[in-house]
Motif scaffolding. Structure first.
Motif, PDB file in Angstrom:
ATOM      1  N   UNK A 486      94.390  -4.045   0.264  1.00 53.11           N
ATOM      2  CA  UNK A 486      95.066  -3.975  -1.025  1.00 53.11           C
ATOM      3  C   UNK A 486      94.234  -3.169  -2.021  1.00 53.11           C
ATOM      4  N   UNK A 487      94.891  -2.506  -2.953  1.00 48.79           N
ATOM      5  CA  UNK A 487      94.139  -1.907  -4.064  1.00 48.79           C
ATOM      6  C   UNK A 487      93.560  -3.016  -4.929  1.00 48.79           C
ATOM      7  N   UNK A 488      92.320  -2.841  -5.367  1.00 53.57           N
ATOM      8  CA  UNK A 488      91.647  -3.898  -6.114  1.00 53.57           C
ATOM      9  C   UNK A 488      90.952  -3.305  -7.321  1.00 53.57           C
ATOM     10  N   UNK A 489      90.750  -4.155  -8.345  1.00 54.64           N
ATOM     11  CA  UNK A 489      89.959  -3.726  -9.483  1.00 54.64           C
ATOM     12  C   UNK A 489      88.487  -3.961  -9.194  1.00 54.64           C
ATOM     13  N   UNK A 490      87.638  -3.696 -10.188  1.00 60.63           N
ATOM     14  CA  UNK A 490      86.197  -3.803  -9.991  1.00 60.63           C
ATOM     15  C   UNK A 490      85.766  -5.220  -9.657  1.00 60.63           C
ATOM     16  N   UNK A 491      86.598  -6.202 -10.009  1.00 56.39           N
ATOM     17  CA  UNK A 491      86.273  -7.601  -9.718  1.00 56.39           C
ATOM     18  C   UNK A 491      86.735  -8.035  -8.333  1.00 56.39           C
ATOM     19  N   UNK A 492      87.464  -7.150  -7.618  1.00 57.78           N
ATOM     20  CA  UNK A 492      87.972  -7.513  -6.308  1.00 57.78           C
ATOM     21  C   UNK A 492      89.357  -8.129  -6.338  1.00 57.78           C
ATOM     22  N   UNK A 493      89.976  -8.144  -7.509  1.00 58.99           N
ATOM     23  CA  UNK A 493      91.297  -8.756  -7.665  1.00 58.99           C
ATOM     24  C   UNK A 493      92.387  -7.775  -7.241  1.00 58.99           C
ATOM     25  N   UNK A 494      93.382  -8.271  -6.505  1.00 58.30           N
ATOM     26  CA  UNK A 494      94.489  -7.437  -6.049  1.00 58.30           C
ATOM     27  C   UNK A 494      95.304  -6.917  -7.229  1.00 58.30           C
TER      28      UNK A 494
END
Length: 511
Positions: A486-494
């Protein structure tokens, strides 16, 4: 009362205790405080004064932490930028924050050079490079070596002075700079230290990006107590496990994707991780399937935090986990929570409404955006935009984000209810459900999945399996899409928004 005094205090009373560990460097509180003082004098020598904004574009490194705490000592304001930002978005946030100085390293120097012409307010000598020499940048390490290591003098910094501006997003839409004062961050320290039973002898490990606000949930209490903070450059599950075992780590904070990786690692064992006292999950819901497995293999350690950078949290305590496994816990002491309907009326227990709350970590507002602040904070309560309900004991249960709600044939469909089913499939590692347009129903649910092993199941098999198990017909998925990740932000959140865009961009290719 300000954050900067903490480091001088520990340098005096805990001088030989390990303060921070990064790669092969281990610093005591005395050594660490001297380095922070040198960095503070570097900033002062460059003309940075109380209230000035200091931006960073740095990965996890000691220098990023040095800037955080040196800024606190002189009353300046740190503005951590995600390393995932690119030219236009980074330029927008640097301008919006009124940044007076930018600290980066060689990996991002080219990006910074490309936007310099668009930042006329940033003086030419206000660009620092942390790892070497480069034309157009000041040499941070050389300046630090020449600076004094005594505490800065004559600067009055109080608890209501601003410590940081954290941007909630920077890739689309209007930037929202969330302001936190020294008081807010000190309340992070006190409330979280109490919640996780932390002591000055605790050892905290962090492997996610520390520009993510969630990192402060364990960073602040560790610093406040004078405990030990171990920072990894990035999350690597095997290295994470090895570090816990070697350093006898007691407290970790992880996002769900990291916990899932931990559970699937061949290196996972009770012996390797037995020193852990708290495993805190935050950033996104962790599904019951994974909670149960984690508690079975490492019992009595799981906490879950639901919260917003703007300043409200609930915490599921490890001692409440068995009885309230599906909840995200209670507001800590000094916090209040209400569940409100669309007209601002509090709903009864069991009814779904918007989660609203307040407490000692509530932001004073969005930077330079009183209009958005008034929308977010009404009558002293932060409106989260999240839907939830409380049970008869006051425990909070998340339903979904307002913006993620699917309306299919006039019926509200909550993606999380479907995701809880999808992740029970033995071949599924992660799932994300979102709505897609449908001529008949308006919207229907689509399930994107990441498999534990490539080829372990087909999209058709998964669709049939899911639709046989959902509770209602309107929860049936119209399609299953299998992705490598999945694409994620810098925090690893989807990032569901990016998933939707990716789905429609590749619609004919059946991504």
């Amino acid at each position: 009362m300000n954050l900067g005094t903490i480091f001088s205090r520990h340098a005096r009373y805990r001088p030989c205790h390990t303060a921070v560990v990064f790669e092969d460097r281990r610093l005591t509180w005395r050594e660490y405080n001297q380095i922070l003082n040198r960095t503070a004098h570097v900033l002062l020598n460059l003309g940075i004064r109380k209230g000035d904004k200091v931006a960073t574009v740095l990965p996890n490194c000691l220098e990023l932490l040095e800037v955080y705490w040196a800024v606190a000592k002189i009353g300046a304001v740190v503005v951590p930028m995600s390393t995932l930002l690119r030219g236009p978005a980074l330029t927008t946030l640097l301008k919006d924050s009124d940044s007076a100085l930018l600290v980066t390293n060689s990996a991002y120097a080219g990006l910074v050079e490309s936007i310099k012409p668009d930042l006329p307010a940033l003086a030419a000598d206000r660009y620092l490079l942390t790892d070497g020499r480069r034309t157009g940048f000041q040499d941070y390490q050389a300046l630090k070596a020449e600076a004094g290591d005594q505490d800065p003098q004559g600067i009055e910094v109080g608890d209501q002075d601003v410590f940081n501006i954290m941007y909630s997003s920077g890739t689309t839409g209007l930037p929202k700079g969330i302001v936190h004062t020294h008081y807010v961050r000190l309340m992070y320290a006190l409330t979280q230290a109490s919640a996780y039973r932390m002591t000055p002898e605790s050892v905290t490990l962090h492997a996610g990006s520390i520009v993510f606000n969630g990192a402060f949930v364990t960073l602040m209490p560790t610093v406040y107590l004078g405990a030990t903070y171990i920072l990894l450059p990035l999350f690597d599950v095997d290295r994470f496990i090895e570090t816990v075992a070697r350093e006898k780590v007691t407290h970790v904070m992880m996002v769900p994707s990291q916990i899932i990786a931990l559970l699937h690692s061949p290196q996972f064992s009770f012996e390797a991780l037995r020193s852990l006292e708290t495993i805190l999950s935050l950033g996104a819901p962790l599904y019951r399937e994974h909670k149960e497995e984690l508690d079975r293999r490492l019992p009595g350690r799981f906490h879950e935090l639901y919260g917003l950078t703007e300043g409200f949290v609930t915490i599921l305590d490890k001692n409440d986990f068995k009885a309230k496994m599906d909840s995200v816990g209670l507001p800590p002491p000094l916090f209040e929570m209400k569940i409100l309907d669309e007209k601002g009326r509090e709903v009864a227990a069991g009814e779904v409404g918007e989660i609203c709350g307040r407490g000692p970590i509530l932001m004073p507002g969005y930077y330079k955006r009183p209009d958005l602040t008034r929308e977010a904070i009404v009558d002293g309560f932060l409106h989260s935009g999240d839907m939830g309900r409380v049970d008869e004991d006051g425990f909070l249960y998340l339903v979904d984000r307002k913006k993620d709600l699917i309306i299919s044939g006039g019926v509200n469909v909550y993606p999380r209810d479907i995701e809880e089913i999808v992740v029970r499939h033995p071949s599924v590692r992660e799932a994300a459900v979102f709505g897609v347009p449908d001529d008949k129903w308006g919207e229907t649910p689509l399930a994107a999945v990441v498999l534990i092993q490539s080829g372990a199941a087909t999209a058709g098999e998964l669709k049939t399996w899911i639709n046989e198990r959902v509770e209602a017909k309107f929860q049936r998925v119209s399609e299953v899409v299998i992705l490598d990740d999945f694409p994620r932000n810098v925090a690893g959140k989807t990032l569901k928004r990016v998933l939707r865009e990716k789905y429609w961009a590749g619609r004919d290719k059946k991504v």
